[in-house]
Each structure stands twice: as structure tokens, then as C-alpha cells.
Design a protein around this motif. Sequence first.
Motif, PDB file in Angstrom:
ATOM      1  N   ILE A 188       0.872  -1.175   0.000  1.00 51.24           N
ATOM      2  CA  ILE A 188       0.000   0.000   0.000  1.00 51.24           C
ATOM      3  C   ILE A 188       0.909   1.224   0.000  1.00 51.24           C
ATOM      4  O   ILE A 188       1.703   1.413   0.928  1.00 51.24           O
ATOM      5  N   ILE A 189       0.797   2.053  -1.049  1.00 57.07           N
ATOM      6  CA  ILE A 189       1.765   3.129  -1.262  1.00 57.07           C
ATOM      7  C   ILE A 189       1.051   4.466  -1.395  1.00 57.07           C
ATOM      8  O   ILE A 189       0.010   4.569  -2.041  1.00 57.07           O
ATOM      9  N   ALA A 190       1.649   5.477  -0.782  1.00 57.04           N
ATOM     10  CA  ALA A 190       1.140   6.844  -0.926  1.00 57.04           C
ATOM     11  C   ALA A 190       2.316   7.816  -0.768  1.00 57.04           C
ATOM     12  O   ALA A 190       3.382   7.436  -0.272  1.00 57.04           O
ATOM     13  N   TYR A 191       2.086   9.033  -1.227  1.00 53.89           N
ATOM     14  CA  TYR A 191       3.105  10.077  -1.071  1.00 53.89           C
ATOM     15  C   TYR A 191       2.461  11.282  -0.425  1.00 53.89           C
ATOM     16  O   TYR A 191       1.412  11.754  -0.856  1.00 53.89           O
ATOM     17  N   CYS A 240      -1.722  14.654   0.259  1.00 61.62           N
ATOM     18  CA  CYS A 240      -1.488  13.411  -0.482  1.00 61.62           C
ATOM     19  C   CYS A 240      -1.445  13.713  -1.979  1.00 61.62           C
ATOM     20  O   CYS A 240      -2.429  14.196  -2.546  1.00 61.62           O
ATOM     21  N   LEU A 241      -0.310  13.427  -2.599  1.00 61.75           N
ATOM     22  CA  LEU A 241      -0.197  13.627  -4.044  1.00 61.75           C
ATOM     23  C   LEU A 241      -0.291  12.323  -4.814  1.00 61.75           C
ATOM     24  O   LEU A 241      -0.417  12.335  -6.039  1.00 61.75           O
ATOM     25  N   PHE A 242      -0.238  11.214  -4.091  1.00 63.78           N
ATOM     26  CA  PHE A 242      -0.309   9.935  -4.795  1.00 63.78           C
ATOM     27  C   PHE A 242      -0.776   8.848  -3.841  1.00 63.78           C
ATOM     28  O   PHE A 242      -0.357   8.799  -2.681  1.00 63.78           O
ATOM     29  N   ALA A 243      -1.632   7.989  -4.329  1.00 62.09           N
ATOM     30  CA  ALA A 243      -2.050   6.791  -3.580  1.00 62.09           C
ATOM     31  C   ALA A 243      -2.392   5.709  -4.589  1.00 62.09           C
ATOM     32  O   ALA A 243      -3.179   5.956  -5.519  1.00 62.09           O
ATOM     33  N   ASN A 244      -1.769   4.539  -4.431  1.00 63.39           N
ATOM     34  CA  ASN A 244      -2.074   3.481  -5.397  1.00 63.39           C
ATOM     35  C   ASN A 244      -3.401   2.801  -5.078  1.00 63.39           C
ATOM     36  O   ASN A 244      -4.047   3.098  -4.062  1.00 63.39           O
ATOM     37  N   LYS A 245      -3.796   1.895  -5.936  1.00 66.77           N
ATOM     38  CA  LYS A 245      -5.109   1.261  -5.793  1.00 66.77           C
ATOM     39  C   LYS A 245      -5.245   0.545  -4.448  1.00 66.77           C
ATOM     40  O   LYS A 245      -6.294   0.569  -3.816  1.00 66.77           O
ATOM     41  N   ALA A 246      -4.170  -0.123  -4.035  1.00 69.87           N
ATOM     42  CA  ALA A 246      -4.220  -0.855  -2.773  1.00 69.87           C
ATOM     43  C   ALA A 246      -4.476   0.085  -1.600  1.00 69.87           C
ATOM     44  O   ALA A 246      -5.221  -0.234  -0.673  1.00 69.87           O
ATOM     45  N   MET A 298      -8.502  11.615  -2.295  1.00 68.60           N
ATOM     46  CA  MET A 298      -7.150  11.610  -1.758  1.00 68.60           C
ATOM     47  C   MET A 298      -6.270  12.699  -2.356  1.00 68.60           C
ATOM     48  O   MET A 298      -5.484  13.318  -1.623  1.00 68.60           O
ATOM     49  N   TYR A 299      -6.376  12.932  -3.637  1.00 70.88           N
ATOM     50  CA  TYR A 299      -5.385  13.759  -4.322  1.00 70.88           C
ATOM     51  C   TYR A 299      -5.375  15.194  -3.800  1.00 70.88           C
ATOM     52  O   TYR A 299      -6.405  15.868  -3.739  1.00 70.88           O
ATOM     53  N   ASN A 300      -4.173  15.639  -3.412  1.00 70.88           N
ATOM     54  CA  ASN A 300      -3.915  17.011  -2.987  1.00 70.88           C
ATOM     55  C   ASN A 300      -4.757  17.429  -1.774  1.00 70.88           C
ATOM     56  O   ASN A 300      -5.039  18.608  -1.570  1.00 70.88           O
ATOM     57  N   THR A 301      -5.165  16.438  -0.988  1.00 72.72           N
ATOM     58  CA  THR A 301      -5.987  16.719   0.185  1.00 72.72           C
ATOM     59  C   THR A 301      -5.148  16.522   1.439  1.00 72.72           C
ATOM     60  O   THR A 301      -4.382  15.563   1.538  1.00 72.72           O
ATOM     61  N   ARG A 302      -5.302  17.453   2.377  1.00 71.37           N
ATOM     62  CA  ARG A 302      -4.545  17.342   3.615  1.00 71.37           C
ATOM     63  C   ARG A 302      -5.018  16.139   4.421  1.00 71.37           C
ATOM     64  O   ARG A 302      -6.176  15.730   4.359  1.00 71.37           O
TER      65      ARG A 302
END
Length: 636
Positions: free
Chosen positions: A157-160, A167-173, A185-189
Motif C-alpha cells: 500500500i503506497i502513498a506520497y 497526499c499527491l499519490f495513492a495506489n489502488k491498494a 485523496m489527491y492534494n488533500t490534507r
Amino acid sequence: MLSLYLVLSYVNTIPMSATNSKVTTTNPLSGFYQFLNKSSDIAIVIDHKLTVLHKNPKAELRISGNKLQTFISPHHKKEFGLLLNKIIVKKIDTCPIRILFTDGIWYECQLTNLLDDNEVRGIVCIMREDVNNNHLSDEQPGTEQFYQTITDNIPSIIAYWTADLRCLFANKAYLSFFGKTENEMYNTRIDKLFTKEQISKHEHFMEEALKGLPQRFERTLEIEGKGDRIILTEYVPDVEDGHVMGFYTLIYDITDLKLQERELTLNNERELFNHKISTVFSKEESLNKVLSTILEKLIAYGDFLIAEIWLISVDKQSLALAAHFASTDIAESFYQNNKDFKIQIDGDGFIRNIWKTGSPQHLIDLDQHEPFLQKDIVQNVGLKSAYGVPLIDNTGAVLGAMMVGLNNNKEPDQQFIQLIEGISTHFAMEIVRKKLELELEQIFNYAPDIIATAGTDGFYKKINPALIKLLGFSEQELLNRHFISFIHPEDLDNTLYAFKEVIDGMALHYFENRLIKKDGTYIWVAWNVTPATESGLIFCVGKDITERKNSEQELITLNQKLEYQNKQLKDISWIQSHMVRAPVARILGIVNIIDSGTPLFNDELKEMLQFLKNSAQELDEVVGKITALSKNPEKE
């Protein structure tokens, strides 16, 4: 790009007093924005969240609304966000990038960082359509999409997260695990995505990661629809030129692994405890003593207040408290004041129901149960609930019940249930084994026949009291001497031959020999012997047949005497029928002549008298011989 040059030139002409003034909001009517409005390129001002703060007329035609991210292709949105984050963190003045819009149009874009400018307070984005549309041919095609595909198809499970925790990135998992959508998720605190309580549990690790220190820790999260999940989390700082841009979150759902580890640990603990149980059961103590010792260990192991074992009577009409252990003196005093607990199986009740149903029972709020047999102990000790399990042997028969008392009303979890039920199963097996062992011990000790185990080395390993009593030697004398020292010399060869057959795997179903007693006399023993086991043990059962052998000998002697006497009677009969008949016949003949009245001359008379005399003498000898045979048969 002329517009970029003009922007930079305009910025450089802004007076220092203007850039240092305390302006808190953008002013669309300011000179800078009027300057942007005159640009022939698409010009917008955005903040770190990609919210459009200002659009020039050209941009108004291309971008509707105030969310730039909705117009950027999903495969370039993350790349754009990462570059934006880099500009903010590293305070880069300007940076070029190419952007693909969702309609397939490529734009050359120049970003200028004016976040610290009090008039603008944003990032200026000047975009011009790439008429050649050759972006994909100039670089590796679909690089971001390539990496997206990879990260979406790995189990991790990956995110940045940026330095300001967007959050600028989150994979499907990641999205699936936390039940979020990409747009959510994207660009949300992070504080918009998770509760304060959830964040507080790992806030320290995030702070350390933003200092450039990698973090690795385990935590338990309650995920909607999934319950509690155990996750291993890694925060990997994204450091560039000494600046922490953010951090990568790598999460591994290790719930199943942890459950397996716990199960393995539980099994190991249970096996260790069961081993302790077996060790205690192997001691030569009464069943009640053994059970009490086991319950003491159970209480220490499971942190229970009390523990009890109830066993069904032989007639299956009542259950008796066979053993107990209490963790406090108060509880123990209850048992001491109420000895010999016994309950009839008729009716309802906690222990009764366990035995009748053969299934576990959990009883809470014990102080509110009037029928509860041990209400005194509940009030004095602080018992809240009791958990009981049946003791079932390998045939399915319910031997009784085991009960543990707890100081809470919590519903037992699966681990607790597995622990208690696993122990109870082993408990039941050991109880059956111990009962059988005690029964066999009784048979061993009180059997009138010899029961012993010997080794292939020729020494007894265990003997029962019967052998000691029969031979008169002490137990140590019998155990410390080779068995041949107790064998009658005349039986030694046959015994050694039979012993060799036993060692070779033959069973002796009946074998007789004589054993020498301590007083020098001997006894006859009939043996049944098993073949030697792999461990070299031989099991022997012997019966004292001395009286029978003596009776047999007496019978043989009597038979011999009767046979001899029968022979004598036959001889007497023959003498009577042959030797007695001749002289008697002669005497009777002479008597008949005399009785007939025939005149006899002297010579004839003398001759008859001589015949009569001889016959009488012969008859006397025969009678004497018969008398001798009758009086002295052994001399014949």
C-alpha cells in the motif's frame, strides 16, 4: 516564452515596499493581474492545492471552475503535484514542465513561484499549446502511467505525502484499504481524510519522517467494513538537496501474518503448558492432588481468579468437585468451609448445562444469578463471569467440566477460547490416562500373581509386591541381580532358550520353570511373556503353580500305587483261579471217595491220606503267598 519574460520583468519592477506590505488576499484589479490579463498565453495563478486564484481571459476560455486538477490528465496530475511541491519546499523561482490536459492537448508550462509575494501569494502558471504535440516522442511514453500500473499491481500500500501533509499519490491498494477514491485523496490534507484520533497515533512518526529520519512501526487501525487491521508502516523521507520534500508511505497489511504468529505462539504456549500438564500427571500422586496442581498452573498462566474441575460419578447421577484452586485466601477459605461439593445432574445450572450439552458456556454477571452455587465466592472475590468447557475423552464421552472465573464480563475472544478448549481437550485425555494408570497401579500392587517388566539385559526393571512375597527377597535384591540367579539349575537351559526367543520377537503364551526362594526352597511358576519391545522391555505375568504341581505329583504317585495294587490283585486272582484250584480239586476227590463208602485197603488209604496231606500243604503255601502279597505289595 515572451510572457514568462514579461512576468519576471514585472516582478522585478515591483517596489520592495510593495512586496513587504501585509496583503492577505489577492487583488484581481492590481497591476500584476491586469498585466496577466493582457498576455496572449493562458495565464493562471494557483495555490499549493491547485486551486485557481486568477485566470486571464485566455484561460477563462480553456479552464472552467477553480480546480486545475480536474483538467490535467490523471497520468500527469501526480507529476505536476510533485513538481509543485518541490517548488514550494525548495523555494525554486521558476521551473518548466509539460502538461497533458484531459482532452489530449499538450501544453508547455512555465511555473513561477510568487508565494512569498504579498501582492500575488501564488504560483504563476503560463501555458502555451504545444502545437507539435511531440511530448511522448521526445521522452519515454507514458512514464507516469507505467509507474502507476506497477504500483497498482503490487501488494504494498503506497502513498506520497508532501511536507505540509497533502497526499499527491495513492495506489489502488491504498485507496481500497482505506476506502477512499482518487479524487478524495489527491492534494488533500491528511486532517481532511482521517480523524484527529487516527492521526495522533502516528503523528510522531510523521514528524520524524519530515526531519529526514526513516520510520518503521506497527499499528492497529480500525477500518470500516474490515474491523481491526494490523499494519506495518514505513515512512521513507523524500530528500532532495537537503530539503525534505515529503515522505513515501509504504503500508503492509500484516494482519493475517500476525494472526498466524499469534496462533503459532499460542500453540507453542499451549503445547508447553500441555507438556507441563503431562509432567504433573506422570507423578505418583492421587488424581485430586494432580488436578489441583494443574489448576494452580492454569491460574498463573491465564491470570484467572479461580479454577475448578468437576467429574461425573460412576453412576452418572451427580457431579463432584474433584479439584480447585483459588488465587486469593478469601476464595480459598470458601472452599475450605464448603468441602465435598456435589450436585445432582437433574435440573439446570452452569456446570450441569456444560456436562449435559457437551459445549462451552459463558456466564456473566454472576452476582445476579441466584441459582449460582458459589454466590458467596462471587461477592467476596470479585468474580464477574465464568467460562466453562466440557471435558470430553477421545470416545466422545463427557467426563465432567472445567471452569475458570474471571474479573470481567468481556466476551471471550477466539484466542482465549482456543486456549481453554485446547487445554481442556488435553486435560480430558490426561484424566483418562491417569485414571487408567491408577487402576493399573491398583492391579499391579494388589494382584496375587507376579507382574513384572524386565529388560533384554536380563534384569528386572519393575516388580510387583507379589514376586517379593513369593520369593522372600527384597525389591532391591530382585532388581539388582540377573534373573538366572533365581532359576532352578534343572530349568536353566530351557529358560535361557525361551528368553532368547522372547528377545527375537516371540511371545511365550505358557512356560513353566522353578524359581529359588531366599530360604533355598523353590516354587513353580507358569509364565506368559510378551515379545521384547523396540526399547528392550519385556512384560511378564507369572502364576504360582507350586500347589498344583505338588498335587499333580501326589496324583502321579497315587496312580502308580493303584496300578501296582491292581497288578497284585490280578496276580492273586490268577493264583486263586489256577494254583488253589488243583489242590482243592484233589482234596474234594479224596473226600468224595471216602464219602462213597467204597472199601479201601490200608495201602490205598495211606496213599489217599498222603495226597490229602500234600494238597493241604500246597493249599497252605498258596494261602501264605496270597497273604504275603496282600500285606507287602511294595516288596513284590
